[in-house]
Design a protein around this motif. Sequence first.
Motif, PDB file in Angstrom:
ATOM      1  N   LEU A 147       0.834  -1.207   0.000  1.00  0.00           N
ATOM      2  CA  LEU A 147       0.000   0.000   0.000  1.00  0.00           C
ATOM      3  C   LEU A 147       0.865   1.253   0.000  1.00  0.00           C
ATOM      4  N   ARG A 148       1.903   1.252   0.821  1.00  0.00           N
ATOM      5  CA  ARG A 148       2.823   2.401   0.879  1.00  0.00           C
ATOM      6  C   ARG A 148       3.421   2.681  -0.504  1.00  0.00           C
ATOM      7  N   GLN A 149       3.875   1.645  -1.190  1.00  0.00           N
ATOM      8  CA  GLN A 149       4.479   1.818  -2.518  1.00  0.00           C
ATOM      9  C   GLN A 149       3.475   2.375  -3.520  1.00  0.00           C
ATOM     10  N   ARG A 175       2.137   7.417   8.217  1.00  0.00           N
ATOM     11  CA  ARG A 175       1.801   6.307   9.115  1.00  0.00           C
ATOM     12  C   ARG A 175       0.768   5.408   8.460  1.00  0.00           C
ATOM     13  N   ILE A 176       0.936   4.116   8.654  1.00  0.00           N
ATOM     14  CA  ILE A 176      -0.084   3.133   8.299  1.00  0.00           C
ATOM     15  C   ILE A 176      -0.319   2.289   9.545  1.00  0.00           C
ATOM     16  N   LYS A 177      -1.565   2.245   9.986  1.00  0.00           N
ATOM     17  CA  LYS A 177      -1.904   1.414  11.140  1.00  0.00           C
ATOM     18  C   LYS A 177      -3.200   0.691  10.853  1.00  0.00           C
ATOM     19  N   ASN A 236      -1.366  18.716   0.596  1.00  0.00           N
ATOM     20  CA  ASN A 236      -2.592  18.572   1.384  1.00  0.00           C
ATOM     21  C   ASN A 236      -2.473  17.370   2.309  1.00  0.00           C
ATOM     22  N   LYS A 237      -2.890  17.537   3.557  1.00  0.00           N
ATOM     23  CA  LYS A 237      -2.898  16.414   4.486  1.00  0.00           C
ATOM     24  C   LYS A 237      -4.097  15.532   4.182  1.00  0.00           C
ATOM     25  N   PHE A 238      -3.893  14.209   4.281  1.00  0.00           N
ATOM     26  CA  PHE A 238      -4.998  13.277   4.053  1.00  0.00           C
ATOM     27  C   PHE A 238      -4.987  12.192   5.103  1.00  0.00           C
ATOM     28  N   GLU A 239      -6.159  11.605   5.282  1.00  0.00           N
ATOM     29  CA  GLU A 239      -6.331  10.417   6.110  1.00  0.00           C
ATOM     30  C   GLU A 239      -7.266   9.509   5.330  1.00  0.00           C
TER      31      GLU A 239
END
Length: 110
Positions: free
Chosen positions: A39-41, A52-54, A70-73
Amino acid sequence: MKPLTLAGAALAGLIISSTALADDHCTDPVADWQPREVLRQQLEQHGWTVNRIKVDDGCYEVKGVDKNGNKFEAKYAPASLQIRKLEIKFKEGGGDAADYLDKNPDQSAR
């Protein structure tokens, strides 16, 4: 009689709200989950920086910054890596929502 009616209304509200909250949960079996690094890639290929991935409610929850600053979640289903929820805090002149749409929805995650 009024306290009983009020208690019934409160109980009905709790049942309805808990049903709505259940929709945010992922139910993929752990054996089917893809590694977080995959997912990170994928996100970094879009030019996003992953902070961060949790795991939250059975989903991968990702926090970071997109290529426009832009910040995202976001929440992703861990088996398919399909996005389930996205929150963006746009800064002034920071792009538009079209930047977040999947350009090739038929392509499955590998």
